[in-house]
Scaffold this motif. Structure first.
Motif, PDB file in Angstrom:
ATOM      1  N   ARG A 219       0.767  -1.172  -0.093  1.00  0.00           N
ATOM      2  CA  ARG A 219       0.092   0.015  -0.047  1.00  0.00           C
ATOM      3  C   ARG A 219       0.779   1.206  -0.059  1.00  0.00           C
ATOM      4  O   ARG A 219       0.714   2.244  -0.791  1.00  0.00           O
ATOM      5  CB  ARG A 219      -0.812   0.043   1.158  1.00  0.00           C
ATOM      6  N   PHE A 220       1.942   1.087   0.737  1.00  0.00           N
ATOM      7  CA  PHE A 220       2.781   2.487   1.063  1.00  0.00           C
ATOM      8  C   PHE A 220       3.327   2.811  -0.409  1.00  0.00           C
ATOM      9  O   PHE A 220       3.566   3.915  -0.992  1.00  0.00           O
ATOM     10  CB  PHE A 220       3.936   2.159   1.971  1.00  0.00           C
ATOM     11  N   LYS A 221       3.984   1.565  -1.070  1.00  0.00           N
ATOM     12  CA  LYS A 221       4.485   1.943  -2.433  1.00  0.00           C
ATOM     13  C   LYS A 221       3.610   2.629  -3.445  1.00  0.00           C
ATOM     14  O   LYS A 221       3.800   3.461  -4.263  1.00  0.00           O
ATOM     15  CB  LYS A 221       4.790   0.402  -2.823  1.00  0.00           C
ATOM     16  N   ARG A 222       2.393   1.901  -3.468  1.00  0.00           N
ATOM     17  CA  ARG A 222       1.186   2.326  -4.367  1.00  0.00           C
ATOM     18  C   ARG A 222       0.657   3.922  -4.044  1.00  0.00           C
ATOM     19  O   ARG A 222       0.877   4.907  -4.689  1.00  0.00           O
ATOM     20  CB  ARG A 222      -0.034   1.583  -4.226  1.00  0.00           C
ATOM     21  N   GLU A 223       0.572   4.464  -2.674  1.00  0.00           N
ATOM     22  CA  GLU A 223       0.307   5.560  -2.426  1.00  0.00           C
ATOM     23  C   GLU A 223       1.321   6.479  -2.675  1.00  0.00           C
ATOM     24  O   GLU A 223       1.116   7.591  -3.337  1.00  0.00           O
ATOM     25  CB  GLU A 223       0.423   5.661  -0.808  1.00  0.00           C
ATOM     26  N   GLN A 224       2.846   6.051  -2.721  1.00  0.00           N
ATOM     27  CA  GLN A 224       3.924   7.088  -3.114  1.00  0.00           C
ATOM     28  C   GLN A 224       3.720   7.040  -4.487  1.00  0.00           C
ATOM     29  O   GLN A 224       4.123   8.178  -4.996  1.00  0.00           O
ATOM     30  CB  GLN A 224       5.205   6.556  -2.523  1.00  0.00           C
ATOM     31  N   GLU A 225       3.671   6.057  -5.311  1.00  0.00           N
ATOM     32  CA  GLU A 225       4.167   6.162  -6.566  1.00  0.00           C
ATOM     33  C   GLU A 225       2.631   6.638  -7.552  1.00  0.00           C
ATOM     34  O   GLU A 225       2.796   7.205  -8.443  1.00  0.00           O
ATOM     35  CB  GLU A 225       4.204   4.731  -7.409  1.00  0.00           C
ATOM     36  N   LEU A 226       1.524   6.228  -6.892  1.00  0.00           N
ATOM     37  CA  LEU A 226       0.346   6.798  -7.775  1.00  0.00           C
ATOM     38  C   LEU A 226      -0.423   7.890  -6.995  1.00  0.00           C
ATOM     39  O   LEU A 226      -1.183   8.502  -7.621  1.00  0.00           O
ATOM     40  CB  LEU A 226      -0.489   5.530  -7.754  1.00  0.00           C
ATOM     41  N   GLY A 227      -0.068   7.884  -5.570  1.00  0.00           N
ATOM     42  CA  GLY A 227      -0.912   8.814  -5.008  1.00  0.00           C
ATOM     43  C   GLY A 227      -2.260   8.260  -4.343  1.00  0.00           C
ATOM     44  O   GLY A 227      -3.072   8.789  -3.615  1.00  0.00           O
ATOM     45  N   TYR A 228      -2.387   7.058  -4.492  1.00  0.00           N
ATOM     46  CA  TYR A 228      -3.475   6.249  -4.034  1.00  0.00           C
ATOM     47  C   TYR A 228      -3.252   4.668  -4.220  1.00  0.00           C
ATOM     48  O   TYR A 228      -2.316   4.397  -4.777  1.00  0.00           O
ATOM     49  CB  TYR A 228      -4.718   6.613  -4.833  1.00  0.00           C
TER      50      TYR A 228
ATOM     51  N   ASP B  80     -16.108   8.937 -25.763  1.00  0.00           N
ATOM     52  CA  ASP B  80     -15.111   8.452 -26.572  1.00  0.00           C
ATOM     53  C   ASP B  80     -15.386   6.892 -26.646  1.00  0.00           C
ATOM     54  O   ASP B  80     -15.729   6.356 -25.786  1.00  0.00           O
ATOM     55  CB  ASP B  80     -13.499   8.515 -25.761  1.00  0.00           C
ATOM     56  N   ARG B  81     -14.939   6.523 -28.040  1.00  0.00           N
ATOM     57  CA  ARG B  81     -15.123   4.865 -28.264  1.00  0.00           C
ATOM     58  C   ARG B  81     -13.690   4.570 -28.074  1.00  0.00           C
ATOM     59  O   ARG B  81     -12.529   4.910 -28.792  1.00  0.00           O
ATOM     60  CB  ARG B  81     -15.475   4.929 -29.594  1.00  0.00           C
ATOM     61  N   VAL B  82     -13.618   3.417 -27.060  1.00  0.00           N
ATOM     62  CA  VAL B  82     -12.448   2.882 -26.747  1.00  0.00           C
ATOM     63  C   VAL B  82     -12.027   1.365 -26.839  1.00  0.00           C
ATOM     64  O   VAL B  82     -13.264   0.591 -26.432  1.00  0.00           O
ATOM     65  CB  VAL B  82     -11.973   3.258 -25.308  1.00  0.00           C
ATOM     66  N   VAL B  83     -11.061   0.793 -27.056  1.00  0.00           N
ATOM     67  CA  VAL B  83     -10.685  -0.470 -26.676  1.00  0.00           C
ATOM     68  C   VAL B  83      -9.722  -0.553 -25.472  1.00  0.00           C
ATOM     69  O   VAL B  83      -9.251   0.478 -25.026  1.00  0.00           O
ATOM     70  CB  VAL B  83      -9.814  -1.094 -27.812  1.00  0.00           C
ATOM     71  N   VAL B  84      -9.996  -1.704 -24.586  1.00  0.00           N
ATOM     72  CA  VAL B  84      -9.351  -1.550 -23.380  1.00  0.00           C
ATOM     73  C   VAL B  84      -8.718  -2.928 -23.176  1.00  0.00           C
ATOM     74  O   VAL B  84      -9.212  -4.228 -23.120  1.00  0.00           O
ATOM     75  CB  VAL B  84     -10.337  -1.554 -22.234  1.00  0.00           C
ATOM     76  N   PRO B  85      -7.253  -2.964 -22.979  1.00  0.00           N
ATOM     77  CA  PRO B  85      -6.042  -4.266 -22.794  1.00  0.00           C
ATOM     78  C   PRO B  85      -6.876  -4.855 -21.575  1.00  0.00           C
ATOM     79  O   PRO B  85      -7.357  -4.370 -20.420  1.00  0.00           O
ATOM     80  CB  PRO B  85      -4.944  -3.574 -22.503  1.00  0.00           C
ATOM     81  N   PHE B  86      -6.671  -6.239 -21.774  1.00  0.00           N
ATOM     82  CA  PHE B  86      -7.198  -7.231 -20.597  1.00  0.00           C
ATOM     83  C   PHE B  86      -6.495  -7.273 -19.527  1.00  0.00           C
ATOM     84  O   PHE B  86      -7.025  -7.469 -18.375  1.00  0.00           O
ATOM     85  CB  PHE B  86      -7.339  -8.729 -21.171  1.00  0.00           C
ATOM     86  N   ASN B  87      -5.515  -6.484 -19.351  1.00  0.00           N
ATOM     87  CA  ASN B  87      -4.424  -6.385 -18.216  1.00  0.00           C
ATOM     88  C   ASN B  87      -4.615  -5.073 -17.696  1.00  0.00           C
ATOM     89  O   ASN B  87      -4.626  -4.043 -18.618  1.00  0.00           O
ATOM     90  CB  ASN B  87      -2.982  -7.041 -18.350  1.00  0.00           C
ATOM     91  N   LEU B  88      -4.580  -4.843 -16.442  1.00  0.00           N
ATOM     92  CA  LEU B  88      -4.575  -3.399 -15.739  1.00  0.00           C
ATOM     93  C   LEU B  88      -2.953  -2.856 -15.568  1.00  0.00           C
ATOM     94  O   LEU B  88      -2.368  -3.752 -15.138  1.00  0.00           O
ATOM     95  CB  LEU B  88      -5.329  -3.389 -14.729  1.00  0.00           C
ATOM     96  N   ALA B  89      -2.694  -1.701 -15.979  1.00  0.00           N
ATOM     97  CA  ALA B  89      -1.242  -1.422 -15.647  1.00  0.00           C
ATOM     98  C   ALA B  89      -1.358  -0.005 -15.275  1.00  0.00           C
ATOM     99  O   ALA B  89      -2.184   0.736 -15.602  1.00  0.00           O
ATOM    100  CB  ALA B  89      -0.699  -1.144 -17.114  1.00  0.00           C
ATOM    101  N   CYS B  90      -0.449   0.549 -14.111  1.00  0.00           N
ATOM    102  CA  CYS B  90      -0.656   1.954 -13.584  1.00  0.00           C
ATOM    103  C   CYS B  90      -0.039   2.774 -14.474  1.00  0.00           C
ATOM    104  O   CYS B  90      -0.366   4.047 -14.345  1.00  0.00           O
ATOM    105  CB  CYS B  90       0.112   1.841 -12.147  1.00  0.00           C
ATOM    106  N   GLY B  91       0.961   2.444 -15.405  1.00  0.00           N
ATOM    107  CA  GLY B  91       1.779   3.398 -16.213  1.00  0.00           C
ATOM    108  C   GLY B  91       2.847   4.287 -15.573  1.00  0.00           C
ATOM    109  O   GLY B  91       3.621   4.915 -16.286  1.00  0.00           O
ATOM    110  N   VAL B  92       2.987   4.233 -14.447  1.00  0.00           N
ATOM    111  CA  VAL B  92       4.124   4.880 -13.725  1.00  0.00           C
ATOM    112  C   VAL B  92       5.129   4.136 -13.100  1.00  0.00           C
ATOM    113  O   VAL B  92       6.251   4.623 -12.837  1.00  0.00           O
ATOM    114  CB  VAL B  92       3.680   6.068 -12.392  1.00  0.00           C
ATOM    115  N   CYS B  93       4.848   2.782 -12.662  1.00  0.00           N
ATOM    116  CA  CYS B  93       5.902   2.161 -12.026  1.00  0.00           C
ATOM    117  C   CYS B  93       7.204   1.437 -12.762  1.00  0.00           C
ATOM    118  O   CYS B  93       7.009   1.868 -14.164  1.00  0.00           O
ATOM    119  CB  CYS B  93       5.054   0.747 -11.344  1.00  0.00           C
TER     120      CYS B  93
END
Ligand SMILES: [Zn+2]
Ligand SMILES: [Zn+2]
Lengths: 246, 402
Positions: A219-228, B80-93
């Protein structure tokens, strides 16, 4: 890490799971199946199973703790030091600088956000603070003091003598190789109520601090990287339609 | 709304469930216009993948129109008309930033992630739509509406007038087949590629191998309609029930074996021989999740120095794995969930430029209400079924065969 804890202080269970579930979730059962829970059960020799069952109903917990090694504890990788303290440690890499992350932890009033079993931490002065956790029969509080404070590198604390829950801990911050941020390591020592058997029961019922620490660090990692932190709580399902939990 | 719900092993049903709502400010709600049944949904139906709970909404191949967005959603908007990949990704890690979207550190919620860590020995991969609580327990898209977390990363706008059926498979099977072929490192005009399994993923892997310049592509299956579909794309086909597959592959490659072998089958391989019997017995007793005949054949048939690429899904531990042959021939293994986000736009370009029309794979169309029946048709490979597309808003009652 040192932990100067006195040997005799039976206390209410300090680490209450925030989940209301009392047993393993179906997912955990599935995984346990993979890992060979059957084999684990077969490996229980020398009355360990009876001890566990007895322990589960709370009979003779202290006596069992005194017998020292518990084969089930070994199988479950529960670690203890010579004084009988249960040791919990874990690590996670977070995509922020050691200085930033140190600053979040150093503000002790933030700790309940990081460690969800904590209800509050009240700063008393430069070194001392008062920690409160919800216990099975009301809140439990104790005083702790900082034993180390190295900006950007390390924070350590220890409960003061007379604490209902004797514990100590430290957090280490180290730059991760490349541009990956910081490797955080947390080391905790605590006196498990009920000794080894208490720790075993806690692990099997999913209320054990090492699991809690892992969830907290994620949770901490996510809070820090995502803000939630991501969640599915409150989402639609066929259970909600029937008035069940989501 | 209506949704396809997992009701227990071998049981899915269409139920009325509450409409999804925004839970986080980075979520979007999509009104689903088309959704598909995937081969990997069958592993859930059969109960071979652990971690399903009664009432879970399934489905991970879906597209539609955005009807609601959270405050922090920037890249897409209502309408918007969208397609959505089956996996979820945060984009920032860190994995996301390196393009390893299926390895996202952050999209599997904490207790679930910890459970997967116990099984995998390291951090959990990302969450998946409609694919067990091990991978987040996110409600899936075989429904009239779906909540899309990480909407800025997971919603890809479709601005052309391509039909749903031409872009729907960008959510999984096209990128999955493409990644399987791409990671073989095919040398154009030279390399021979074999594909085990002529299901939807195998079909896209075979066509992708051809697009990437493979000199020759051989597809192995036992279902005549599926082999026919591969033949139509210009592939050689082998029916493993009629021929000794290992001999046939040697014959087709001058004794070398294919340079790269793709296993588009996964954990429910049929096949035969003592290894296959043992796998089936262990799987029935829930001692093992995986039947690995396709992997064994892939390893044994592959040429020296070749690649075994595995888009097929595997869950647990296996044995009787021909590790010696893999070592002796110096094989490279490439496996894992697709980094779908990486492929959506490049493959959309290929569709727009007319290099491929993914709708070739569709054999059945119906309304969502027919999902339970079509899960069984697809599972049993009846009625020439290769790929099912469902319309969540269609009139119940009719299954249209293409
Ligand atoms: Zn799929
Ligand atoms: Zn990520």
């Amino acid at each position: 890490m040192t932990a100067d804890l006195s040997p005799n202080s039976p206390s209410p269970r300090p680490y209450r799971q925030h989940s209301t579930e009392s047993l393993l979730s179906p997912t955990e059962r599935g995984v346990m199946g993979v890992l060979g829970l059957a084999a684990l059960t077969l490996s229980l020799r020398g009355g360990a199973l009876e001890r566990l069952l007895l322990g589960a109903v709370g009979v003779g917990l202290a006596g069992m703790a005194a017998t020292g090694t518990n084969p089930l504890a070994t199988a479950l990788k529960i670690r203890q030091n010579e004084e009988g303290d249960t040791l919990v440690s874990d690590a996670i890499t977070v995509g922020k600088s050691p200085e930033d992350l140190y600053a979040v932890w150093r503000n002790l009033t933030n700790l309940p956000l990081l460690m969800r079993h904590l209800k509050s931490v009240e700063v008393l002065d430069e070194r001392r603070s008062r920690w409160t956790v919800p216990g099975p029969v009301g809140d439990v509080s104790w005083e702790a003091e900082l034993t180390a404070d190295e900006p950007g590198r390390r924070i350590a604390w220890q409960s003061l003598p007379g604490a209902a829950v004797e514990n100590s801990g430290e957090v280490l911050f180290r730059p991760a190789p490349g541009d990956r941020g910081t490797e955080i390591r947390v080391n905790l020592a605590y006196r498990a109520p009920g000794g080894t058997t208490g720790a075993v029961i806690a692990r099997l019922t999913g209320q054990e601090p090492s699991q809690q620490l892992r969830d907290d660090l994620l949770r901490f990692k996510r809070e820090q990287e995502l803000g939630y932190y991501p969640t599915t709580e409150g989402q639609s399902s066929g259970r909600a339609a029937k008035g069940g939990q989501q | 709304m209506k949704a396809v719900v997992w009701q227990g092993t071998n049981k899915v049903g269409v139920e009325r469930v509450p409409d999804p709502t925004l839970i986080l400010q980075t979520d979007a709600i999509v009104r689903v216009t088309s959704t598909a049944i995937c081969g990997s949904d069958l592993h859930l139906l059969d109960g071979f993948i652990p971690g399903m709970e009664r009432g879970d909404i399934v489905g991970h191949e879906f597209m539609g129109e955005i009807v609601e967005v959270g405050r922090d959603v920037r890249n897409v908007k209502v309408g918007d008309r969208v397609v959505v990949p089956f996996n979820l990704a945060c984009g920032v890690c860190d994995p996301c930033r390196r393009g390893l979207f299926s390895a996202c550190d952050n999209s599997n919620p904490a207790p679930n992630a910890r459970t997967v860590e116990a099984l995998y020995g390291a951090m959990s991969p990302g969450g998946l739509f409609g694919y067990t609580h091990m991978f987040g327990g996110y409600a899936g898209g075989q429904a009239q509406f779906v909540r899309v977390p990480f909407a800025d990363v997971g919603c890809f706008k479709i601005e052309s007038d391509l039909r749903d059926e031409q872009v729907l498979f960008l959510t999984d099977i096209f990128p999955t087949g493409y990644q399987a072929a791409e990671q073989c490192g095919i040398v154009p005009g030279r390399d021979v590629v074999a594909v085990f399994g002529a299901g939807p993923v195998g079909q896209f892997a075979a066509r992708s191998a051809l697009m990437l310049g493979a000199a020759h592509v051989i597809v192995i299956d036992r279902v005549p309609e599926r082999l026919g579909m591969a033949e139509a794309a210009g592939c050689q086909v082998i029916n493993y029930e009629k021929e000794d597959v290992l001999l046939a592959l040697r014959d087709a490659t001058g004794g070398r074996g294919p340079d790269h072998v793709i296993d588009g089958v996964g954990l429910e391989a049929h096949g035969h021989g003592p290894g296959a019997l043992l796998d089936t017995a262990e799987q029935k007793m829930r001692m093992s999740f995986d039947r690995i005949t396709a992997v064994r054949w892939a390893i044994l048939s592959c040429a020296k120095g070749g690649t075994v690429s595995m888009p097929g899904v595997y869950a647990g531990l296996v044995d009787k794995f021909p590790l010696g042959a893999a070592f002796g021939k110096g094989l490279t293994f490439r496996l894992g969930q697709t980094h779908t986000h990486r492929y959506v736009l490049p493959l959309l370009d290929r569709i727009q430029s007319g290099q491929i029309d993914p709708s070739f794979v569709i054999t059945h169309r119906a309304s969502l209400d027919e999902a339970p029946e079509l899960y069984k048709t697809f599972r049993d490979k009846h009625d020439g079924c290769v790929k099912v597309v469902l319309d969540p808003w269609g009139q119940p009652g009719e299954v249209q065969k293409v």
